[in-house]
Design a protein around this motif. Structure first.
Motif, mmCIF file in Angstrom:
data_model
loop_
_atom_site.group_PDB
_atom_site.id
_atom_site.type_symbol
_atom_site.label_atom_id
_atom_site.label_comp_id
_atom_site.label_asym_id
_atom_site.label_seq_id
_atom_site.Cartn_x
_atom_site.Cartn_y
_atom_site.Cartn_z
ATOM 1 N N PHE A 113 0.837 -1.198 0.000
ATOM 2 C CA PHE A 113 0.000 0.000 0.000
ATOM 3 C C PHE A 113 0.876 1.254 0.000
ATOM 4 C CE2 PHE A 113 -1.783 3.208 2.991
ATOM 5 C CZ PHE A 113 -2.678 3.788 2.110
ATOM 6 N N ASN A 116 2.581 1.630 -3.281
ATOM 7 C CA ASN A 116 1.666 2.076 -4.341
ATOM 8 C C ASN A 116 1.439 3.585 -4.261
ATOM 9 O OD1 ASN A 116 -0.083 1.814 -6.531
ATOM 10 N ND2 ASN A 116 -1.870 1.496 -5.220
ATOM 11 N N ILE A 117 1.260 4.086 -3.034
ATOM 12 C CA ILE A 117 1.049 5.529 -2.873
ATOM 13 C C ILE A 117 2.327 6.274 -3.286
ATOM 14 C CG2 ILE A 117 0.589 7.352 -1.175
ATOM 15 C CD1 ILE A 117 -1.868 5.641 -1.834
ATOM 16 N N TYR A 119 4.664 5.300 -5.308
ATOM 17 C CA TYR A 119 4.836 5.159 -6.765
ATOM 18 C C TYR A 119 3.952 6.165 -7.503
ATOM 19 C CZ TYR A 119 4.684 2.881 -11.380
ATOM 20 O OH TYR A 119 4.738 2.608 -12.714
ATOM 21 N N ASN A 120 2.724 6.296 -7.060
ATOM 22 C CA ASN A 120 1.800 7.180 -7.761
ATOM 23 C C ASN A 120 2.050 8.651 -7.460
ATOM 24 O OD1 ASN A 120 -0.164 5.654 -9.457
ATOM 25 N ND2 ASN A 120 -0.344 4.495 -7.544
ATOM 26 N N LEU A 121 2.662 8.923 -6.307
ATOM 27 C CA LEU A 121 2.996 10.313 -5.992
ATOM 28 C C LEU A 121 4.340 10.702 -6.597
ATOM 29 C CD1 LEU A 121 1.864 10.613 -2.256
ATOM 30 C CD2 LEU A 121 0.754 11.610 -4.265
ATOM 31 N N GLY A 122 4.995 9.752 -7.244
ATOM 32 C CA GLY A 122 6.282 10.048 -7.866
ATOM 33 C C GLY A 122 7.442 9.997 -6.896
ATOM 34 N N TYR A 135 -3.594 -5.850 -1.863
ATOM 35 C CA TYR A 135 -4.302 -5.352 -0.669
ATOM 36 C C TYR A 135 -5.666 -4.800 -1.026
ATOM 37 C CZ TYR A 135 -3.041 -0.581 -2.035
ATOM 38 O OH TYR A 135 -2.920 0.596 -2.706
ATOM 39 N N LYS A 136 -5.827 -4.294 -2.269
ATOM 40 C CA LYS A 136 -7.137 -3.758 -2.680
ATOM 41 C C LYS A 136 -8.174 -4.873 -2.740
ATOM 42 C CE LYS A 136 -4.865 -0.750 -5.934
ATOM 43 N NZ LYS A 136 -4.832 -0.429 -7.356
ATOM 44 N N PHE A 139 -9.058 -6.017 0.716
ATOM 45 C CA PHE A 139 -9.969 -5.062 1.349
ATOM 46 C C PHE A 139 -11.414 -5.380 0.960
ATOM 47 C CE2 PHE A 139 -12.444 -1.148 1.303
ATOM 48 C CZ PHE A 139 -12.169 -0.621 2.555
ATOM 49 N N TRP A 194 -15.461 2.566 -4.903
ATOM 50 C CA TRP A 194 -14.132 1.942 -4.845
ATOM 51 C C TRP A 194 -14.026 0.702 -5.733
ATOM 52 C CZ3 TRP A 194 -9.200 2.129 -3.624
ATOM 53 C CH2 TRP A 194 -8.509 0.981 -3.239
ATOM 54 N N TYR A 197 -14.338 1.426 -9.322
ATOM 55 C CA TYR A 197 -13.119 2.019 -9.896
ATOM 56 C C TYR A 197 -12.140 0.899 -10.256
ATOM 57 C CZ TYR A 197 -8.580 4.083 -10.440
ATOM 58 O OH TYR A 197 -7.350 4.403 -10.950
ATOM 59 N N SER A 202 -11.187 2.138 -13.672
ATOM 60 C CA SER A 202 -9.735 2.282 -13.743
ATOM 61 C C SER A 202 -9.310 2.267 -15.210
ATOM 62 C CB SER A 202 -9.060 1.127 -13.005
ATOM 63 O OG SER A 202 -7.718 1.036 -13.426
ATOM 64 N N HIS A 224 1.410 -6.810 -14.710
ATOM 65 C CA HIS A 224 1.156 -5.517 -14.080
ATOM 66 C C HIS A 224 0.407 -5.671 -12.760
ATOM 67 C CE1 HIS A 224 -1.167 -1.692 -13.671
ATOM 68 N NE2 HIS A 224 0.045 -1.222 -13.800
ATOM 69 N N ILE A 266 -10.629 12.019 -12.788
ATOM 70 C CA ILE A 266 -10.163 12.781 -11.616
ATOM 71 C C ILE A 266 -11.245 13.776 -11.207
ATOM 72 C CG2 ILE A 266 -8.491 14.499 -10.813
ATOM 73 C CD1 ILE A 266 -6.370 13.046 -12.511
#
Lengths: 286, 282
Positions: A113, A116-117, A119-122, A135-136, A139, A194, A197, A202, A224, A266
């Protein structure tokens, strides 16, 4: 995942290597759960929002209140039976093939988790390395274990009021009614925001990830989505050479690079959050 | 079958036809002759009088009368003591309905006994309120009450509003009735119709002792647990509504936090995908 049979790895000349991730049994359980979920939501929301202008229209669509109510409880019973069947399924699976522990939460899920955050925030260049279940997915899976006992428990308390009142005072039954109504909102929000998505909106899967239907995921998508699991499978395969595993699945990731879709989504999700907070914060601060 | 039996049957048939025709004749829309003289004045449009500076209409629409169940009653059954002109001892408004109220009870003695024990009459008698027969049953347009549950609730909630109505609308009974159920309880299913009593009265349907019996009208058996809690409660941190209030709070905040977290997660992923559009990775 341990491969039990050769049949779980298929080869298609168009999509390349296909891994069967979900058995027919598992897929049927999912279908039963989501069909009854949608019916329960459609027949329950008019009761929750009985004063709304759309509520009587939904009621007449279902042929009157009594009919709608019976559809609701029957659908709830089928959902509960599916949930109970899942335990039989787990026990049977453990008995026949040995217990599968892939669905249990583990420390790596938290690391995945965070990764992943980042990675996506750079903040990192490496994507998370998911195993059989990310984990998704865990959940969503465990949310059902929270939701169904609450919904079925409170539902049966109200439906069999006379038996419930034999043991339980009325004010607890009243609380069960509140819990039924409000846990439903949590479940509906989680599913339609959720889960939808992750499997529909997605950009990786838009408009739909069909794995719920045929159970199969191509190697291209697996690389992936579940790289850890794919490595395990490939290590186990003894007949790798026979397979031409260079074929890329051309049906995958069609919209992943769609600037338009991503921007629209978004904005859409920010609007959803704003609408949601506008509706629920006043109740929270009531 | 012998001849006398056959004759008897024929006579019975003729008698039946006579009774049927007689009742049909009675059931026509004609206004009884005795009322024609009253209506000769009272059917005039705009017929009114000033009483304490208030304009009071004296017009009675004959077509409303002919549609009521009392269409064959002389006007003086209800407006007793009115004879001669000008009318003597005339009262208006709530005084009139209280006066007529007594006349209703001359015929409807079975419900009248109940009504006189109920709190509607007790409060009306003491001048605190004014709930007479006509307030629920109507006046010149009086009908046999065949209301849907929803209409029953609307009738009571003409007066009974606020917390009692709001809590009913939040209850399953209220929601079901609002959506057209004819099985769920309306006000009168729990409170009764004519002998309505508050929860403190001993023989009230909604007193703590009697609540289990009242619930058992629909819910099978009179469980003592039915009385352990209240029906009309406000969702507040204090009082009987507190457990429901905190249940609501718990699930609402769980939903707010979960959904906010999930949407933020989704948006972070979407932003990441947007940033990587020009890169060779997903």
């Amino acid at each position: 995942m341990k491969l039990e049979t050769k049949e779980q790895v298929n080869f298609s000349p168009e999509k390349g290597l296909l891994i069967e991730r979900f058995s027919l049994n598992q897929r049927l359980q999912h279908i039963l759960i989501f069909v009854t979920f949608i019916i329960c939501a459609a027949t329950g929301l008019p009761i929750k929002y009985a004063s709304a202008t759309w509520a009587p229209k939904v009621v007449s669509f279902f042929g009157g209140f009594s009919t709608m109510f019976y559809i609701h409880v029957i659908s709830g019973v089928v959902m509960t039976l599916t949930f109970l069947y899942h335990f039989i399924y787990l026990a049977g699976y453990a008995y026949l093939k040995g217990p599968s522990l892939d669905f249990l939460p583990k420390w790596k899920d938290i690391l995945d988790f965070i990764q992943n955050i980042k990675y996506n925030l750079g903040l990192s260049d490496t994507p998370p390395d998911y195993d059989r279940y990310s984990y998704k997915e865990k959940f969503d899976y465990w949310a059902v274990f929270w939701g169904i006992p609450i919904m079925a428990g409170s539902g049966f308390m109200m439906w069999y009021l006379d038996i419930t009142a034999k043991y339980i005072p009325r004010w607890i039954i009243d609380c069960a009614q509140v819990a039924h109504s409000d846990e439903a909102m949590l479940a509906i929000s989680a599913i339609f925001i959720w889960h939808f998505y992750n499997v529909h909106l997605s950009p990786d899967f838009f408009p739909m990830n069909l794995v719920w239907f045929d159970g199969k995921m191509s190697k291209t998508v697996m690389e992936h989505e579940h790289p850890g699991e794919l490595r395990e499978i490939m290590d186990e395969l003894t007949y790798k050479e026979e397979l031409d595993d260079d074929i890329e699945d051309p049906t995958s990731f069609k919209f992943t690079k769609s600037r338009f879709l991503i921007v629209i989504e978004i904005l859409f999700y920010l609007a959803v959050l704003a609408w949601f907070l506008k509706k629920f914060l006043p109740i929270g601060f009531m | 079958m012998d001849i006398s039996k056959r004759l008897g049957l024929v006579l019975l048939l003729i008698l039946g036809i006579i009774i049927l025709m007689g009742s049909l004749a009675l059931a026509n829309d004609k206004i009884p002759a005795v009322n024609q003289s009253c209506l000769s004045c009272h059917q005039r449009e705009g017929f009114s009088i000033k009483n304490n500076g208030k304009e009071i209409s004296l017009t009675v629409n004959p077509s409303v009368l002919t549609e009521s169940v009392h269409k064959n009653n002389p006007c003086t059954t209800c407006h007793m003591g009115i004879n001669g002109f000008p009318h003597q001892n005339v009262v208006y408004g709530s005084k009139l309905s209280t006066k007529v109220n007594k006349n209703c009870q001359m015929c409807h003695s079975n419900v009248a006994t109940k009504y006189r024990k109920g709190s509607h009459w007790q409060a009306t008698k003491e001048g605190e309120t004014n709930v007479n027969c006509s307030n629920c049953h109507g006046e010149h347009d009086i009908q046999k009450l065949e209301l849907t549950k929803h209409e029953e609730v609307e009738l009571c909630t003409n007066c009974h509003q606020g917390e009692v109505l709001e809590s009913y609308e939040e209850s399953f009974h209220g929601k079901a009735v609002k959506l057209g159920s004819e099985e769920a309880a309306s006000c009168i299913d729990c409170h009764g119709a004519h002998q309505v009593l508050g929860p403190d009265a001993k023989n009230s349907m909604v007193s703590k002792e009697n609540v289990p019996e009242t619930c058992a009208q629909c819910h099978n058996e009179p469980r003592a647990n039915f009385a352990k809690g209240s029906e009309h409660v406000a969702m507040k941190a204090e009082g009987d509504g507190a457990p429901m209030y905190y249940t609501l709070k718990f699930f609402t905040w769980l939903t707010i936090l979960t959904v906010s977290f999930l949407v933020i997660h989704i948006v972070i992923e979407l932003v990441g995908k947007f940033r990587r559009i020009d890169q060779d990775v997903h």
